[in-house]
Write a protein that holds these residues in place. Sequence first.
Motif, PDB file in Angstrom:
ATOM      1  N   ASN A 352      40.319  40.997  84.478  1.00 54.12           N
ATOM      2  CA  ASN A 352      39.668  40.903  85.797  1.00 54.12           C
ATOM      3  C   ASN A 352      39.257  42.060  86.682  1.00 54.12           C
ATOM      4  O   ASN A 352      39.184  42.127  87.974  1.00 54.12           O
ATOM      5  N   ARG A 354      36.712  43.631  86.404  1.00 60.35           N
ATOM      6  CA  ARG A 354      35.415  43.764  87.422  1.00 60.35           C
ATOM      7  C   ARG A 354      35.381  43.086  88.768  1.00 60.35           C
ATOM      8  O   ARG A 354      34.777  43.695  89.744  1.00 60.35           O
ATOM      9  N   ASP A 355      36.077  42.155  88.984  1.00 63.63           N
ATOM     10  CA  ASP A 355      36.496  41.495  90.252  1.00 63.63           C
ATOM     11  C   ASP A 355      37.095  42.497  91.050  1.00 63.63           C
ATOM     12  O   ASP A 355      36.919  42.653  92.210  1.00 63.63           O
ATOM     13  N   ARG A 358      34.704  45.150  92.332  1.00 65.72           N
ATOM     14  CA  ARG A 358      33.730  44.640  93.266  1.00 65.72           C
ATOM     15  C   ARG A 358      34.635  44.945  94.763  1.00 65.72           C
ATOM     16  O   ARG A 358      33.905  45.187  95.556  1.00 65.72           O
ATOM     17  N   LYS A 359      35.823  44.882  94.907  1.00 69.91           N
ATOM     18  CA  LYS A 359      36.361  45.090  96.172  1.00 69.91           C
ATOM     19  C   LYS A 359      36.966  46.550  96.729  1.00 69.91           C
ATOM     20  O   LYS A 359      37.529  47.072  97.329  1.00 69.91           O
ATOM     21  N   ASP A 389      28.188  38.513  90.355  1.00 65.58           N
ATOM     22  CA  ASP A 389      27.651  37.399  89.608  1.00 65.58           C
ATOM     23  C   ASP A 389      26.267  36.835  90.126  1.00 65.58           C
ATOM     24  O   ASP A 389      25.317  36.343  89.268  1.00 65.58           O
TER      25      ASP A 389
END
Length: 541
Positions: A352, A354-355, A358-359, A389
């Motif tokens: 995770n 990549r998620d 993002r933050k 995405d």
Amino acid sequence: MSLLAIKNLTLGIGRTPILRDIDLEVDEGEILGIIGESGSGKSMTALSILRLLPHAAELGGSIRFEDMEIVGRSEAEMCSLRGNEIGMIFQEPMTALNPVKTIGDQVAETVMIHSGKSRAEARVIARETLNRVGLPEEQFPLGRYPHELSGGQRQRVVIAMAIALRPRLLIADEPTTALDVTTQAQILDLLKKLVNEDGMALIFITHDLAVVADLADRIAIMQQGEVVEQGETLSVFETMHHPYTKALFSASQHVPERKVHGVDLDRSHAVVRVNGMVRDYRLPRKSLFAAPGQFRAVNNVSFTIRRGENVGLVGESGCGKSTLTRALLALERMQGGHVEVDGVVLAEDAANSRDIRRKMQVVFQDPYGSFNPRHKVERLVAEPFHLLDDAPQGADRRHAIEAALEEVGLLASDAHKFIHEFSGGQRQRIAIARALIIKPSLIILDEAVSALDVSIRAQILDLLTDLSDRLGISFLFISHDLSVVRSITDRVMVMQRGEIIEEGETESVFANPQHPYTQKLVAASPSVEHVLAARRQRQAT
């Protein structure tokens, strides 16, 4: 008679005037500080003294080194002057040094080129000079390469190259900008020691007012190719006749004002939690049958950053700050502990990540180096969209890019320019816009303002404070400039040898440091007010 006297110096390159009517003098044993922002002409003045100028440069006026006129001298005559009579220390030691040559060979090469001595004689001088600058033979043999040394040690090698033949004038161009506070203090003490021992003159070029206030006997303030004010250091700082001098001093003391508006912050919400982070590196085997060694760069580090909170991370080079950052961004695997971002644990297999990315976004020290110069700003700012995405397309994408640029005080039309068309401060704004465009929870600023002039730095700090207040973004400031950290952060963490050794509210830690290492850092960090007060006291006694 002054050792160096510059009168009515002018410099033009093509049709562009660079220097206008520069008048400067420096005596033997004197330290002259030259202060000004990028583009003010500080470095071009130094390069004019050494005649290290582009072929298209047109030099006018007079530069007299004792009884020798430098303007109009042939290149052969200048070669005999450089190194022997005038030495120069450049800002970035890794750029000034040849990575494939040993430090001994590089210092010896300087001696051979400028003195005609044999290789054996030059190596003897190289060894003696390296000892003088604090690199003794038992710890730093001549066979070491630049990559085997720290930043401060590399700067000492560059100083050794400049003073090997004991020049009468030494020019130091921003020699401490990239160094942490304790290493900077050591280099400044070394330069003072060399001036006192050899009686040479020193021209010290910098944009750091606190450093020059402590070091220089006299200072000259440059703006847009002109000297706008000069005189004895304490006198200039106390009178500040020119508006530009006042503006520089004000910017160096600038503290951003926090005004929370635009968002209702839940400061109890943890944006990032780091629990027991451990990061190990394997070391090369000492022999064929020996087990590989291990170096622990980050040792059991835990901390929390809350929404809208600005947290500082300080420490000397090699303390583990950058390693911690890479592990936090999931760019390196941890050997222990875990990271939570907005309550989500970063998976060990980075499934995770990549998620997570993002933050969290990052802004680096050198904005020009972190951009592809062949791409326009619109493409550079949009790079983080690959983490989404449902990244916007077409008109929505263009509007998002323009909004991000306007958020950092730039124009929507700037999206169609190339990065070389912007100043250093504008490039850093573009780097911040790129970090903002996917609306992260945390932005990590890795020495993001250390290379900027004081006025540009003040503008960027105001911008970051405004973004934090309006958008509720949290910032992690990684810096060796304690004045920046003190002016903008709510809390500060002090790191040494991979561990957080002190943590607390910023003003409390700086005003009353508890750990000896923190006390050492604070003591080594120069302050204009403290330096000037000390000078007044010395003059009074």
